[in-house]
Enzyme design. Structure first.
Site, PDB file in Angstrom:
ATOM      1  N   ARG A  90       0.847  -1.183   0.000  1.00  0.00           N
ATOM      2  CA  ARG A  90       0.000   0.000   0.000  1.00  0.00           C
ATOM      3  C   ARG A  90       0.889   1.242   0.000  1.00  0.00           C
ATOM      4  O   ARG A  90       1.943   1.265   0.657  1.00  0.00           O
ATOM      5  CB  ARG A  90      -0.888   0.044   1.245  1.00  0.00           C
ATOM      6  CG  ARG A  90      -2.087  -0.870   1.163  1.00  0.00           C
ATOM      7  CD  ARG A  90      -3.112  -0.421   0.112  1.00  0.00           C
ATOM      8  NE  ARG A  90      -4.248  -1.320   0.031  1.00  0.00           N
ATOM      9  CZ  ARG A  90      -4.357  -2.354  -0.817  1.00  0.00           C
ATOM     10  NH1 ARG A  90      -3.382  -2.619  -1.680  1.00  0.00           N
ATOM     11  NH2 ARG A  90      -5.430  -3.111  -0.826  1.00  0.00           N
ATOM     12  N   HIS A  99      -0.596   0.603  -9.677  1.00  0.00           N
ATOM     13  CA  HIS A  99      -1.349  -0.306  -8.797  1.00  0.00           C
ATOM     14  C   HIS A  99      -1.945  -1.475  -9.597  1.00  0.00           C
ATOM     15  O   HIS A  99      -3.173  -1.662  -9.635  1.00  0.00           O
ATOM     16  CB  HIS A  99      -2.444   0.454  -8.028  1.00  0.00           C
ATOM     17  CG  HIS A  99      -2.921  -0.298  -6.814  1.00  0.00           C
ATOM     18  ND1 HIS A  99      -3.355   0.308  -5.674  1.00  0.00           N
ATOM     19  CD2 HIS A  99      -3.025  -1.634  -6.573  1.00  0.00           C
ATOM     20  CE1 HIS A  99      -3.717  -0.606  -4.780  1.00  0.00           C
ATOM     21  NE2 HIS A  99      -3.513  -1.803  -5.317  1.00  0.00           N
TER      22      HIS A  99
HETATM   23  P1  NAP Z   1      -1.874 -11.520   4.937  1.00  0.00           P
HETATM   24  O1  NAP Z   1      -2.014 -12.930   4.472  1.00  0.00           O
HETATM   25  O2  NAP Z   1      -2.810 -11.008   5.948  1.00  0.00           O
HETATM   26  O3  NAP Z   1      -0.358 -11.381   5.461  1.00  0.00           O
HETATM   27  C1  NAP Z   1       0.071 -10.282   6.184  1.00  0.00           C
HETATM   28  C2  NAP Z   1       1.475 -10.538   6.702  1.00  0.00           C
HETATM   29  O4  NAP Z   1       1.965  -9.333   7.303  1.00  0.00           O
HETATM   30  C3  NAP Z   1       1.518 -11.637   7.788  1.00  0.00           C
HETATM   31  O5  NAP Z   1       2.689 -12.403   7.645  1.00  0.00           O
HETATM   32  C4  NAP Z   1       1.576 -10.821   9.085  1.00  0.00           C
HETATM   33  O6  NAP Z   1       2.229 -11.468  10.150  1.00  0.00           O
HETATM   34  C5  NAP Z   1       2.401  -9.625   8.629  1.00  0.00           C
HETATM   35  N1  NAP Z   1       2.185  -8.473   9.511  1.00  0.00           N
HETATM   36  C6  NAP Z   1       1.039  -7.801   9.748  1.00  0.00           C
HETATM   37  N2  NAP Z   1       1.239  -6.817  10.635  1.00  0.00           N
HETATM   38  C7  NAP Z   1       2.545  -6.860  10.962  1.00  0.00           C
HETATM   39  C8  NAP Z   1       3.372  -6.132  11.859  1.00  0.00           C
HETATM   40  N3  NAP Z   1       2.870  -5.119  12.581  1.00  0.00           N
HETATM   41  N4  NAP Z   1       4.673  -6.465  11.962  1.00  0.00           N
HETATM   42  C9  NAP Z   1       5.181  -7.493  11.238  1.00  0.00           C
HETATM   43  N5  NAP Z   1       4.454  -8.246  10.370  1.00  0.00           N
HETATM   44  C10 NAP Z   1       3.159  -7.924  10.244  1.00  0.00           C
HETATM   45  O7  NAP Z   1      -1.926 -10.510   3.693  1.00  0.00           O
HETATM   46  P2  NAP Z   1      -1.685 -10.843   2.150  1.00  0.00           P
HETATM   47  O8  NAP Z   1      -2.861 -11.539   1.558  1.00  0.00           O
HETATM   48  O9  NAP Z   1      -0.361 -11.489   2.009  1.00  0.00           O
HETATM   49  O10 NAP Z   1      -1.672  -9.364   1.521  1.00  0.00           O
HETATM   50  C11 NAP Z   1      -0.732  -8.387   1.925  1.00  0.00           C
HETATM   51  C12 NAP Z   1      -1.101  -7.023   1.332  1.00  0.00           C
HETATM   52  O11 NAP Z   1      -0.744  -6.956  -0.048  1.00  0.00           O
HETATM   53  C13 NAP Z   1      -2.585  -6.673   1.326  1.00  0.00           C
HETATM   54  O12 NAP Z   1      -3.020  -6.245   2.592  1.00  0.00           O
HETATM   55  C14 NAP Z   1      -2.632  -5.561   0.300  1.00  0.00           C
HETATM   56  O13 NAP Z   1      -2.472  -4.310   0.925  1.00  0.00           O
HETATM   57  C15 NAP Z   1      -1.436  -5.840  -0.606  1.00  0.00           C
HETATM   58  N6  NAP Z   1      -1.849  -6.172  -1.998  1.00  0.00           N
HETATM   59  C16 NAP Z   1      -1.461  -5.348  -3.011  1.00  0.00           C
HETATM   60  C17 NAP Z   1      -1.821  -5.661  -4.307  1.00  0.00           C
HETATM   61  C18 NAP Z   1      -1.376  -4.814  -5.473  1.00  0.00           C
HETATM   62  O14 NAP Z   1      -1.868  -5.005  -6.593  1.00  0.00           O
HETATM   63  N7  NAP Z   1      -0.445  -3.904  -5.304  1.00  0.00           N
HETATM   64  C19 NAP Z   1      -2.575  -6.813  -4.579  1.00  0.00           C
HETATM   65  C20 NAP Z   1      -2.944  -7.629  -3.524  1.00  0.00           C
HETATM   66  C21 NAP Z   1      -2.573  -7.305  -2.218  1.00  0.00           C
HETATM   67  P3  NAP Z   1       1.623 -12.835  10.789  1.00  0.00           P
HETATM   68  O15 NAP Z   1       1.816 -13.888   9.711  1.00  0.00           O
HETATM   69  O16 NAP Z   1       2.476 -13.094  11.957  1.00  0.00           O
HETATM   70  O17 NAP Z   1       0.181 -12.563  11.092  1.00  0.00           O
HETATM   71  C1  GLV Z   2      -5.102  -4.882  -4.266  1.00  0.00           C
HETATM   72  O1  GLV Z   2      -4.485  -3.903  -4.016  1.00  0.00           O
HETATM   73  C2  GLV Z   2      -5.556  -5.827  -3.291  1.00  0.00           C
HETATM   74  O2  GLV Z   2      -5.551  -5.526  -2.087  1.00  0.00           O
HETATM   75  O3  GLV Z   2      -5.957  -6.952  -3.698  1.00  0.00           O
END
Ligand code: NAP
Ligand code: GLV
Length: 309
Positions: free
Chosen positions: A224, A272
């Site tokens: 983000r 994005h």
């Molecule tokens: P997720 O499965 O919820 O994973 C989040 C990770 O971050 C987990 O490993 C969590 O730790 C860690 N975390 C959260 N808070 C933390 C903190 N304070 N300190 C250290 N580690 C922390 O999320 P995801 O599905 O992988 O997605 C991640 C993000 O990618 C989304 O929230 C979104 O913003 C972004 N995204 C961007 C796009 C794009 O097109 N640019 C597309 C999709 C997603 P734990 O494992 O210990 O809980």
């Molecule tokens: C895109 O940014 C997503 O959160 O899937």
């Protein structure tokens, strides 16, 4: 049964076609919807206008049209009694992993430097670094971060990840919690951010963080825009402490026309798009959840708004 769909990018009738094929009993309607709002059972949304929620009195659950749910967490009028399901489906994960692998390889093989050199008609090679001598660090080892780590591991990188809880992933050193962040940063030459946006992670890519990375490190932010303090990044690039950055997300989107990022020679950027919605597999995810829920089972994965992700 009826589901209301509000996405970021117009796909015509692609959603309706996918629902008709996979679940003809679920009527998918696009937002804005001028029929009876009380007929909507589920809403799958991205950046829903806050005042809209009050119209849909019979909603059973909300789906985020993305992995991130910050657009719902920050919405003061989101109906708080309803479960929110975030998007976790193989198409979205694969798209992010493609982008993450590309961006890490790009910095590893000096592609941004060669792109700049080409513009100056400069023919000059950089000494190739063996992958086992290249320290890559992933912030966030959740669904997306751990898949990216597993696909990067076979290249042979010296890989580490940082998360809230400790992890056991083959070929990935695990760092966790605020106390272990400095050690993680000090060993990281290519930093990839795949964290969710929460009160704890907002602004985490800042001057203090960059100062702990070794000189010449590169920063990749695919999570983000609000994770990154853009002015701190530009200062670290201009002082040559950082060698480059790849940014897919920005403090303000679309990136304002007068942002210095557009022209910055050390920044690769995209609008994005690191992982965009794949209609068929997203509809499969919605349909599976709705079927399970309608039969008395659980929606999954449900967002924990206390934790923030
Ligand atoms: P997720 O499965 O919820 O994973 C989040 C990770 O971050 C987990 O490993 C969590 O730790 C860690 N975390 C959260 N808070 C933390 C903190 N304070 N300190 C250290 N580690 C922390 O999320 P995801 O599905 O992988 O997605 C991640 C993000 O990618 C989304 O929230 C979104 O913003 C972004 N995204 C961007 C796009 C794009 O097109 N640019 C597309 C999709 C997603 P734990 O494992 O210990 O809980
Ligand atoms: C895109 O940014 C997503 O959160 O899937």
């Amino acid at each position: 049964m009826r589901i209301l769909l509000k996405t970021d990018i117009e796909r015509g009738d692609a959603w309706q076609k996918a629902f008709a094929e996979q679940a003809p009993d679920i009527d998918a309607v696009n937002w804005p919807f001028d029929g009876d709002p009380a007929s909507i059972d589920y809403a799958a949304v991205w950046n829903m206008p806050s005042d809209e929620w009050a119209r849909y009195k019979n909603l059973k659950a909300i789906f985020s049209m993305g992995a991130g749910i910050d657009h719902l967490a920050s919405d003061p009028k989101r109906p708080k009694h309803l479960p929110v399901v975030r998007l976790v489906e193989p198409g979205l994960t694969a798209g992010m992993t493609e982008f993450a692998v590309w961006s890490v390889l790009s910095h590893h093989r000096f592609i941004p430097e060669y792109t700049r050199q080409r513009q100056a008609r400069l023919w000059q090679g950089h000494v190739q670094i063996a992958p086992y001598d290249r320290r890559v660090g992933i912030m966030g080892l959740g669904v997306l971060g751990s898949d990216a780590a597993q696909k990067l591991a076979p290249f042979g990188f010296d890989l580490a990840g940082w998360s809230r809880s400790s992890k056991e992933l083959t070929g990935v050193k695990s760092y966790h919690g605020a106390e272990q962040l400095p050690a993680f940063l000090q060993r990281t030459e290519i930093l990839l951010c795949l964290l969710p946006l929460t009160d704890e992670t907002r602004g985490i890519l800042n001057a203090r963080t960059f100062a702990q990375l070794p000189k010449g490190a590169a920063v990749i932010n695919l999570a983000r825009g609000e994770h990154l303090v853009e002015k701190d990044l530009l200062a670290a690039l201009d002082s040559d402490h950082l060698s480059g950055a790849t940014l897919d997300v920005f403090e303000q989107e679309p990136l304002p026309q007068d942002s210095p990022i557009w022209d910055h020679p050390k920044v690769q950027m995209t609008p994005h798009v690191a992982s965009m919605l794949i209609v068929d597999s997203t509809v499969r995810f919605f349909v599976d959840n709705i079927r399970r829920f309608e039969q008395g089972g659980d929606l999954s994965p449900i967002v924990d708004f206390e934790r923030g992700y």
